[in-house]
Design a protein around this motif. Sequence first.
Motif, PDB file in Angstrom:
ATOM      1  N   ALA A  89      22.911 -27.413  64.830  1.00  0.00           N
ATOM      2  CA  ALA A  89      23.923 -28.446  65.013  1.00  0.00           C
ATOM      3  C   ALA A  89      23.239 -29.803  64.952  1.00  0.00           C
ATOM      4  N   GLY A  90      24.049 -30.845  64.910  1.00  0.00           N
ATOM      5  CA  GLY A  90      23.528 -32.200  64.926  1.00  0.00           C
ATOM      6  C   GLY A  90      23.901 -32.991  63.685  1.00  0.00           C
ATOM      7  N   ASP A  91      24.152 -34.280  63.860  1.00  0.00           N
ATOM      8  CA  ASP A  91      24.546 -35.153  62.757  1.00  0.00           C
ATOM      9  C   ASP A  91      23.421 -36.079  62.312  1.00  0.00           C
ATOM     10  N   PHE A  92      22.220 -35.872  62.837  1.00  0.00           N
ATOM     11  CA  PHE A  92      21.038 -36.612  62.391  1.00  0.00           C
ATOM     12  C   PHE A  92      20.351 -35.750  61.343  1.00  0.00           C
ATOM     13  N   SER A  93      20.499 -36.112  60.080  1.00  0.00           N
ATOM     14  CA  SER A  93      19.957 -35.268  59.022  1.00  0.00           C
ATOM     15  C   SER A  93      19.558 -36.108  57.822  1.00  0.00           C
ATOM     16  N   LEU A  94      18.690 -35.540  57.008  1.00  0.00           N
ATOM     17  CA  LEU A  94      18.163 -36.219  55.832  1.00  0.00           C
ATOM     18  C   LEU A  94      19.240 -36.376  54.769  1.00  0.00           C
ATOM     19  N   LYS A  95      19.348 -37.574  54.217  1.00  0.00           N
ATOM     20  CA  LYS A  95      20.255 -37.811  53.101  1.00  0.00           C
ATOM     21  C   LYS A  95      19.542 -37.377  51.822  1.00  0.00           C
ATOM     22  N   THR A  96      19.989 -36.267  51.263  1.00  0.00           N
ATOM     23  CA  THR A  96      19.280 -35.684  50.119  1.00  0.00           C
ATOM     24  C   THR A  96      19.804 -36.176  48.774  1.00  0.00           C
TER      25      THR A  96
ATOM     26  N   LEU B 262      20.533 -28.259  58.177  1.00  0.00           N
ATOM     27  CA  LEU B 262      20.251 -29.547  57.559  1.00  0.00           C
ATOM     28  C   LEU B 262      18.969 -30.079  58.176  1.00  0.00           C
ATOM     29  N   PRO B 263      17.992 -30.505  57.375  1.00  0.00           N
ATOM     30  CA  PRO B 263      16.748 -31.029  57.945  1.00  0.00           C
ATOM     31  C   PRO B 263      17.033 -32.163  58.927  1.00  0.00           C
ATOM     32  N   GLY B 264      16.608 -31.977  60.162  1.00  0.00           N
ATOM     33  CA  GLY B 264      16.885 -32.939  61.229  1.00  0.00           C
ATOM     34  C   GLY B 264      17.736 -32.351  62.340  1.00  0.00           C
ATOM     35  N   GLN B 265      18.383 -31.211  62.090  1.00  0.00           N
ATOM     36  CA  GLN B 265      19.258 -30.607  63.099  1.00  0.00           C
ATOM     37  C   GLN B 265      18.449 -29.882  64.178  1.00  0.00           C
ATOM     38  N   TYR B 266      19.152 -29.425  65.202  1.00  0.00           N
ATOM     39  CA  TYR B 266      18.516 -28.788  66.347  1.00  0.00           C
ATOM     40  C   TYR B 266      19.204 -27.471  66.681  1.00  0.00           C
ATOM     41  N   LEU B 267      18.543 -26.698  67.546  1.00  0.00           N
ATOM     42  CA  LEU B 267      19.102 -25.488  68.128  1.00  0.00           C
ATOM     43  C   LEU B 267      19.204 -25.675  69.632  1.00  0.00           C
ATOM     44  N   SER B 268      20.089 -24.939  70.272  1.00  0.00           N
ATOM     45  CA  SER B 268      20.030 -24.789  71.720  1.00  0.00           C
ATOM     46  C   SER B 268      19.388 -23.443  72.028  1.00  0.00           C
ATOM     47  N   VAL B 269      18.477 -23.445  72.973  1.00  0.00           N
ATOM     48  CA  VAL B 269      17.823 -22.230  73.450  1.00  0.00           C
ATOM     49  C   VAL B 269      18.162 -22.079  74.926  1.00  0.00           C
ATOM     50  N   ARG B 270      18.518 -20.866  75.337  1.00  0.00           N
ATOM     51  CA  ARG B 270      18.927 -20.639  76.720  1.00  0.00           C
ATOM     52  C   ARG B 270      17.992 -19.636  77.384  1.00  0.00           C
ATOM     53  N   VAL B 271      17.437 -20.026  78.532  1.00  0.00           N
ATOM     54  CA  VAL B 271      16.541 -19.140  79.271  1.00  0.00           C
ATOM     55  C   VAL B 271      16.948 -19.115  80.741  1.00  0.00           C
TER      56      VAL B 271
ATOM     57  N   LEU C  44      11.724 -34.908  62.059  1.00  0.00           N
ATOM     58  CA  LEU C  44      11.226 -35.574  60.865  1.00  0.00           C
ATOM     59  C   LEU C  44      10.302 -34.647  60.072  1.00  0.00           C
ATOM     60  N   LEU C  45       9.610 -33.745  60.761  1.00  0.00           N
ATOM     61  CA  LEU C  45       8.786 -32.746  60.079  1.00  0.00           C
ATOM     62  C   LEU C  45       9.644 -31.847  59.199  1.00  0.00           C
ATOM     63  N   SER C  46      10.805 -31.470  59.704  1.00  0.00           N
ATOM     64  CA  SER C  46      11.715 -30.656  58.908  1.00  0.00           C
ATOM     65  C   SER C  46      12.138 -31.403  57.650  1.00  0.00           C
ATOM     66  N   MET C  47      12.413 -32.698  57.793  1.00  0.00           N
ATOM     67  CA  MET C  47      12.792 -33.512  56.643  1.00  0.00           C
ATOM     68  C   MET C  47      11.634 -33.629  55.654  1.00  0.00           C
ATOM     69  N   LEU C  48      10.439 -33.917  56.184  1.00  0.00           N
ATOM     70  CA  LEU C  48       9.263 -34.056  55.331  1.00  0.00           C
ATOM     71  C   LEU C  48       8.977 -32.763  54.581  1.00  0.00           C
ATOM     72  N   GLU C  49       8.989 -31.645  55.292  1.00  0.00           N
ATOM     73  CA  GLU C  49       8.707 -30.355  54.668  1.00  0.00           C
ATOM     74  C   GLU C  49       9.734 -30.034  53.589  1.00  0.00           C
ATOM     75  N   SER C  50      10.989 -30.408  53.828  1.00  0.00           N
ATOM     76  CA  SER C  50      12.047 -30.155  52.842  1.00  0.00           C
ATOM     77  C   SER C  50      11.819 -30.958  51.571  1.00  0.00           C
ATOM     78  N   LEU C  51      11.446 -32.231  51.730  1.00  0.00           N
ATOM     79  CA  LEU C  51      11.181 -33.064  50.561  1.00  0.00           C
ATOM     80  C   LEU C  51      10.010 -32.514  49.744  1.00  0.00           C
ATOM     81  N   VAL C  52       8.947 -32.120  50.441  1.00  0.00           N
ATOM     82  CA  VAL C  52       7.774 -31.592  49.747  1.00  0.00           C
ATOM     83  C   VAL C  52       8.112 -30.265  49.064  1.00  0.00           C
ATOM     84  N   ALA C  53       8.811 -29.376  49.784  1.00  0.00           N
ATOM     85  CA  ALA C  53       9.140 -28.059  49.230  1.00  0.00           C
ATOM     86  C   ALA C  53      10.030 -28.174  47.998  1.00  0.00           C
TER      87      ALA C  53
END
Length: 403
Positions: free
Chosen positions: A256-263, A185-194, A281-290
């Motif tokens: 994961a994450g509950d902060f996402s664009l209402k489509t 969902l545009p706005g979600q995140y990943l966890s990265v482990r190093v 917000l870039l993910s949300m913007l790119e999704s709207l444009v795409a």
Amino acid sequence: MTTEQKQLIKATVPVLRESGVALTSHFYRRMFSFNPELKNVFNQGNQQNGRQQTALAMAVLAYAEHIDNPAVLLPVLEHIGHKHTSLDIRPEHYAIVGRHLMASIAEVLGESATPELLEAWRNAYQALADLMIGTEAQLYASQVNKTGGWTGWRPFVVKTKVIESEEVTSFHLYPADGGPVADHLPGQYLSVRVLVPQLNLLQPRQYSISNAPNQLYYRISVKRESGRELTPDGMVSNQLHTFIREGDRLDVSAPAGDFSLKTDAAKPVVFLSGGIGQTPLLSMLESLVANGSSRPIHWIHGCRNQAVHAFKGVVDYYASYHRPLEKHIFYDEVETLNETDPVYEGFVDLNRLPSDSLPTEAEYYLCGPPVFITRQYADLLALGVRKEAIHYEEFGPQLLSLN
């Protein structure tokens, strides 16, 4: 829980308000002493700067205050559940946490921790743990039911590493197994482990996905934080910037994450970001444009100066052909003012914008440092925006409670 036990829990509220952080600090020290393997699960940067202890103290206090009706906390618990699934928290972890939390209450409160009080808190914790375990089981199930979905840690290859500004670098992550990746969902995140060699620990960090869903790869855009190697600032971001090369592998958890664009809405959209807060917000913007959205879009972003302004060209490009997109940029430091690309000097100040740039009927998405979110939230309310239309994401342990 019995009525008497709930009364005992509520009676501890003044103590939690006064000494909650002392209790949670003791709890973490105790847990890491007896279960040092959990240092690989918990963000040690947030342990050092005290944010995790504060966030847990606030959560325990809120639970005690609402022990008669914990259902009012469901949105918060859902938010925490997303964080936990992103870190691969499992039911067995709740047993460990519960054991050390009960011991910490007894050790910190001393004689005040009567057998009756401890039993009340034991029952309260188990009820909360059962609720969280059930919530997280549903989230895990939804992840694996997606095409390309998974739970736990999955190896991804850094196929491309792109410098976006003096401080921000993007990492394009492709699954090492060659399989598909689940849409996010545009706005979600990943966890990265190093692996952080200075600590000899695996360390997870959560980074917003900064591109629209494409079923091929995820892009995370990481700000290189300043600071010494063993301070909280930059513990993992410096590792990614300095030592992770194209072709290297990273362990990644599912979106994961509950902060996402209402489509499903046709209302205008206003994106408000400070610094690296623009990534979700870039993910949300790119999704709207795409998707060819016709919704009016207002992009408001603030950062220190042009040299650290990541994705400037991307937003300029979208604004040049996506007519409903209007942008307003603030720089703390302005060397020259270009009339063809004007910027505002100073911190983001909504009162300096044209009134039609902030439609009261719009949906607002805020992301940035806590002080940025707090100020913009207050200004939006003062401008007549409904609080239900304001959505925000706070990076790190949740300390803000504005809605």
